[in-house]
Design an enzyme around this catalytic site. Structure first.
Site, PDB file in Angstrom:
ATOM      1  N   LYS A 156      -6.282   2.958 -10.119  1.00 50.25           N
ATOM      2  CA  LYS A 156      -6.971   3.284 -11.219  1.00 50.25           C
ATOM      3  C   LYS A 156      -8.301   4.565 -10.949  1.00 50.25           C
ATOM      4  O   LYS A 156      -8.296   5.626 -11.071  1.00 50.25           O
ATOM      5  CB  LYS A 156      -6.506   3.510 -12.866  1.00 50.25           C
ATOM      6  CG  LYS A 156      -4.763   2.681 -12.984  1.00 50.25           C
ATOM      7  CD  LYS A 156      -5.437   2.080 -14.507  1.00 50.25           C
ATOM      8  CE  LYS A 156      -3.966   2.244 -14.528  1.00 50.25           C
ATOM      9  NZ  LYS A 156      -3.586   1.019 -16.413  1.00 50.25           N
ATOM     10  N   PRO A 186       1.898   4.830   1.218  1.00 47.90           N
ATOM     11  CA  PRO A 186       2.666   5.243   2.452  1.00 47.90           C
ATOM     12  C   PRO A 186       1.844   6.656   3.391  1.00 47.90           C
ATOM     13  O   PRO A 186       0.708   6.588   2.721  1.00 47.90           O
ATOM     14  CB  PRO A 186       4.267   6.332   2.320  1.00 47.90           C
ATOM     15  CG  PRO A 186       3.227   6.365   0.973  1.00 47.90           C
ATOM     16  CD  PRO A 186       3.174   5.496  -0.084  1.00 47.90           C
ATOM     17  N   THR A 212       1.052   0.083   9.746  1.00 50.28           N
ATOM     18  CA  THR A 212       1.480  -0.266  11.160  1.00 50.28           C
ATOM     19  C   THR A 212       0.587  -0.273  11.959  1.00 50.28           C
ATOM     20  O   THR A 212       1.020  -1.367  12.378  1.00 50.28           O
ATOM     21  CB  THR A 212       2.903   0.793  10.847  1.00 50.28           C
ATOM     22  OG1 THR A 212       3.707   0.812  10.453  1.00 50.28           O
ATOM     23  CG2 THR A 212       4.017  -0.113  12.719  1.00 50.28           C
ATOM     24  N   GLY A 239       0.607  -1.029   0.009  1.00 54.19           N
ATOM     25  CA  GLY A 239      -0.076   0.245   0.316  1.00 54.19           C
ATOM     26  C   GLY A 239       0.817   1.267   0.215  1.00 54.19           C
ATOM     27  O   GLY A 239       2.119   1.357   0.605  1.00 54.19           O
ATOM     28  N   SER A 285      -1.299   0.861 -21.066  1.00 52.16           N
ATOM     29  CA  SER A 285      -2.737   0.532 -20.697  1.00 52.16           C
ATOM     30  C   SER A 285      -3.043   2.157 -22.183  1.00 52.16           C
ATOM     31  O   SER A 285      -4.446   2.022 -21.046  1.00 52.16           O
ATOM     32  CB  SER A 285      -2.897   1.052 -18.956  1.00 52.16           C
ATOM     33  OG  SER A 285      -1.838   2.066 -18.292  1.00 52.16           O
ATOM     34  N   VAL A 313      -1.484   5.445   5.454  1.00 54.00           N
ATOM     35  CA  VAL A 313      -2.391   4.571   4.977  1.00 54.00           C
ATOM     36  C   VAL A 313      -3.339   3.864   6.419  1.00 54.00           C
ATOM     37  O   VAL A 313      -4.568   4.042   6.361  1.00 54.00           O
ATOM     38  CB  VAL A 313      -2.440   4.127   3.503  1.00 54.00           C
ATOM     39  CG1 VAL A 313      -2.873   5.365   2.620  1.00 54.00           C
ATOM     40  CG2 VAL A 313      -2.132   3.313   3.718  1.00 54.00           C
TER      41      VAL A 313
END
Length: 643
Positions: free
Chosen positions: A583, A198, A203, A196, A540, A200
Site C-alpha cells: 500500500k 509479475p 526468475t 511478488g 482496511s 519484477v
C-alpha cells in the site's frame, strides 16, 4: 551227425558269396570305393578282400565294419551265416545313426543359417546407421530443408536481449536479491518461495544468484550446477503414473518407447524427470501456486528423501537380462538432491502450508515509477538508442511491470526504425514521445494510476489504499451529508459493490463519529461512495471512510496528498491491516506525500524508504489531525476518551 556239423551246400555257399558282395557294395556306397580301399589297407585287409576264399573275405568284412585290425582268426565255414547276420545288424545300426546325425546336422545347419542371416541383417543395420541410416533421396531432401530452416533465425526477443546480466542490474529489489543470495551462498542452502507481482525480475534474480553462489567457496554448488526452469501451470501428469515429467515414471515396456532390446525382453526402463535433471543445482518452478496439489505433495516427498523411487510390476530383480543401471534405479532410486525455488504472484495464505513450512520466503516489492524509468533508461543504453527526456516518465505512467515497460520501449524502437527507413537523409536512433504515444494508442493502454495526489484540500474526499496480488493502489472514497428531515431519522447509504466488510466499516464509523463529535450521525442523510465500484477485501478502509464522513458532516476539508489505511474499532482506535508495504508503494506511485498506517504496522515499514513519509497513528483522532490540520484544535477538544 549233428545239424551244426552238416556240410554247407553249394547253393548256400553261393548265397553267402552274394551276401558278402552285397555288404561290400553297401560299404562302398557308405564310404566310397576309394575310402574302403584306403581303410582296408590300413587294417591289413586288402589281400583278404581280393582272396577267392569266402572265409578270408568275411574276415576282411569284420576288420572293415568293426575297424579292428586285431581280428585275425579266420572264421569257420559253419560260422559264416551267423557272422554275416551280425555284420548286417552292425551296418544297419551305423546307417540308422548316420541318418539321425544327418538330420540333426541339417537342423543345426538350418539354425546356423538363420542366425547367420540375423547377424548379417544386424551388421547391415549397423552399417546403415553409421552411414546416415536408411536414407533415400526423399528423406535427404527433407533433411536438407530442415537444416536450411534451422540456419534461418530471427533476432532475440526484446526481453532476451535486454535481460539483466548481473545482480546489480536488477532494479528496485536490492533487499530481496541479497536475501536470495544469502540463502544460496550458505553451506546449508535453503528452499525458497519468491512472492511478488509479475515482471519484477524473480526468475532472473534466481538464475543470477545461482551463478554468483558458484563463485563463493562456502556454497555447495559446483561450477556445473544446473538451473532447471519449468512453469508450474504446464506440469500436468497422469494419476495412473503413465507420465510424470517432473518426477519421472515407468511405463509398460511394450508401450514406453524404450530401446528395442529392452522392449523385446519385457524390461521396464524408468524415465527420469526434471528433479533428477536438477540434481546438484536448482529447480525453479514459476507459478508454483498453480501446480496440481497431488503432484506438489509428491514433490515434497522427494524434497525429504532427496531421491525418486520407481516401481513396476514388470520389473523382475532376478532377471539376468536387466541392465545394471536399471537395477540400480529400481533398488536405490534416482538421485534428486536439489534446491527448490518457487515463484508465485499469489498471496502466502493461498499456498500449500506443507510447502511453506519447508521453504524460506522472499518478497519482491512492486516497482515504483522511478524504478520503471531506470529500467527504461538502461534498456535504451543496451539498444544504443537515445530517448527524449519525457519518454521514461510517460512509459512509467502506463505500467509498473519491468517486462511490459521493455515491450513498450521495444515496440517504440521498432516504430522509430520503420519511420526513419522511409525518410531520406541522416538517420537518428531516437525514440520520441510521439513514438511511445502511438504505441500506447495501438495497444489500447490506459494509465496505470488514475488517481494522483493534489496540493489542494477537499471536503468529503479521502484517499484510501488497497492491495491485490502484491500490488498496492489508491481508492477514492467520498461522502456527502445533508440534515435529515427529522432529527434521528436520517439514513446511511453505501454502494453494495464494495463488499460486506466495507459496509460494516460504515456502521462502525457511525459509532466513532458520535464518540468523537458528540453528535448522532442519524441526524443526517449520509451517502458514502467508493468511486469506480471497487470491492474492498477486508476492513482496511475503515479509517478512510470515517474521515470522509466526518469531513462531509462538519464540512472540514481534507488534504489530498495523504493516503490512509487502517481498520477502526468502535472505541476509536486504529487497528493493524495487511499489505502495508504494498500500500505504501501504491501511495508512492500516486504521488502522495504521506501515508497514515496503524501504529502496530510500523515495524513493516522498510528502512531507508525515500520519496514518501509514513506516519503511524493509534487513534482516529490522531489521524484526523494530519488529514484536517486546519481544524486540529476542534478535533482534539471533541476526541474524548477515543483520542
Amino acid at each position: 551227425m549233428s545239424k551244426e556239423n552238416l556240410p554247407i551246400l553249394a547253393s548256400d555257399r553261393h548265397m553267402m558269396d552274394r551276401q558278402v558282395d552285397a555288404l561290400y557294395g553297401v560299404l562302398c556306397d557308405i564310404y566310397g570305393t576309394e575310402k574302403v580301399v584306403l581303410r582296408a589297407s590300413k587294417l591289413e585287409a586288402l589281400d583278404l578282400i581280393r582272396s577267392d576264399n569266402l572265409a578270408a573275405r568275411v574276415l576282411a568284412l569284420e576288420k572293415l565294419i568293426y575297424e579292428d585290425p586285431t581280428i585275425n582268426d579266420m572264421p569257420a565255414e559253419e560260422d559264416i551265416p551267423r557272422i554275416l547276420a551280425a555284420l548286417q545288424e552292425e551296418i544297419a545300426d551305423f546307417i540308422a545313426r548316420r541318418t539321425v546325425e544327418e538330420k540333426l546336422e541339417q537342423r543345426i545347419a538350418e539354425r546356423l543359417q538363420e542366425r547367420h542371416e540375423e547377424y548379417i541383417q544386424e551388421v547391415r543395420r549397423q552399417v546403415l546407421k553409421e552411414n546416415n541410416g536408411p536414407e533415400n533421396a526423399q528423406t535427404l531432401k527433407k533433411l536438407a530443408i530442415l537444416e536450411k530452416m534451422s540456419r534461418v533465425t530471427l533476432s532475440r526477443t526484446a526481453l532476451e536481449a535486454l535481460r539483466p546480466r548481473s545482480l546489480e542490474e536488477i532494479v528496485g529489489q536490492d533487499d530481496a536479491v541479497q536475501s536470495i543470495l544469502a540463502k544460496l551462498a550458505s553451506p546449508f542452502p535453503q528452499h525458497m518461495i519468491i512472492y511478488g507481482p509479475p515482471g519484477v525480475g524473480k526468475t532472473t534474480a534466481a538464475r543470477l544468484a545461482l551463478e554468483e553462489a558458484k563463485k563463493i567457496t562456502s556454497s555447495p554448488f559446483k561450477p556445473g550446477a544446473p538451473f532447471v526452469e519449468v512453469d508450474g501451470t504446464t506440469l500436468r501428469w497422469d494419476p495412473r503414473e503413465v507420465t510424470n515429467p517432473l518426477l519421472g515414471s515407468v511405463h509398460d515396456p511394450i508401450y514406453q518407447g524404450a530401446r528395442r532390446d529392452l522392449a523385446e525382453s519385457g524390461v521396464p526402463e524408468p524415465k527420469l524427470g526434471l528433479v533428477t535433471e536438477a540434481h546438484g543445482g536448482i529447480l525453479f518452478i514459476d507459478e508454483i501456486g498453480e501446480m496440481d496439489p497431488l503432484l506438489l505433495n509428491k514433490l515434497l516427498k522427494v524434497l525429504e528423501d532427496k531421491r525418486v523411487e520407481f516401481d513396476s510390476s514388470y520389473y523382475d530383480p532376478g532377471d539376468e537380462s536387466v541392465p545394471r543401471y536399471i537395477k540400480k534405479l529400481f533398488e536405490e532410486g534416482a538421485p534428486a538432491d536439489f534446491i527448490l525455488i518457487g515463484a508465485t504472484t499469489r498471496e502466502p495464505e493461498e499456498l500449500n502450508p506443507a510447502l511453506r513450512s519447508r521453504c524460506a520466503e522472499v518478497f519482491f516489492a512492486p516497482l515504483t515509477p522511478a524504478h520503471v524509468q531506470t529500467i527504461i533508461r538502461e534498456a535504451a543504453g543496451r539498444l544504443g538508442v537515445k530517448l527524449e527526456p519525457a519518454v521514461p516518465e510517460l512509459i512509467s505512467e502506463y505500467t509498473i511491470e519491468g517486462r511490459k515497460a521493455i515491450n513498450i520501449l521495444a515496440e517504440a524502437y521498432g516504430l522509430s526504425l520503420y519511420q526513419q527507413q522511409r525518410k531520406k537523409g541522416r538517420r537518428r536512433r531516437l525514440i520520441t514521445v510521439d513514438h511511445v504515444r502511438q504505441v500506447l494508442r495501438s495497444a489500447r493502454l490506459t494509465p496505470y494510476v488514475t488517481v494522483k495526489a493534489r496540493d489542494t484540500m477537499e471536503v468529503g474526499r479521502v484517499t484510501g489504499l488497497a492491495v491485490a496480488g502484491f500490488v498496492g493502489s489508491v481508492l477514492e472514497i467520498e461522502a456527502m451529508a445533508f440534515p435529515a428531515r427529522e432529527p434521528g431519522k436520517g439514513s446511511i447509504r453505501f454502494n453494495e459493490t464494495a463488499g460486506s466488510m466495507a459496509r460494516d466499516s460504515v456502521f462502525n464509523s457511525a459509532v466513532v463519529f458520535r464518540l468523537l463529535t458528540g453528535e448522532d450521525l442519524y441526524n443526517y442523510d449520509v451517502h458514502v461512495n467508493i468511486i469506480g465500484g471497487a470491492n474492498i477485501d477486508g476492513p482496511s478502509a475503515g479509517l478512510a471512510i470515517t474521515a470522509a464522513i466526518i469531513s462531509a458532516v462538519q464540512k472540514r476539508p481534507v488534504r489530498q496528498d495523504i493516503a490512509v489505511t487502517g481498520e477502526i474499532s468502535i472505541q476509536g482506535k486504529v487497528k493493524p491491516v495487511g499489505g502495508v508495504l504494498e500500500k505504501i508503494y501504491g501511495a508512492k506511485q500516486a504521488g502522495m506525500k504521506m501515508v497514515l498506517i496503524p501504529a502496530e504496522n510500523a515495524a513493516e515499514v522498510p528502512a531507508g524508504l525515500k520519496g514518501i513519509a509514513v506516519q503511524p497513528v493509534e487513534t482516529v483522532a490522531a489521524a484526523l489531525d494530519y488529514l484536517m490540520p486546519a481544524a486540529r484544535a476542534r478535533g482534539r477538544r471533541r476526541s474524548g476518551a477515543g483520542a
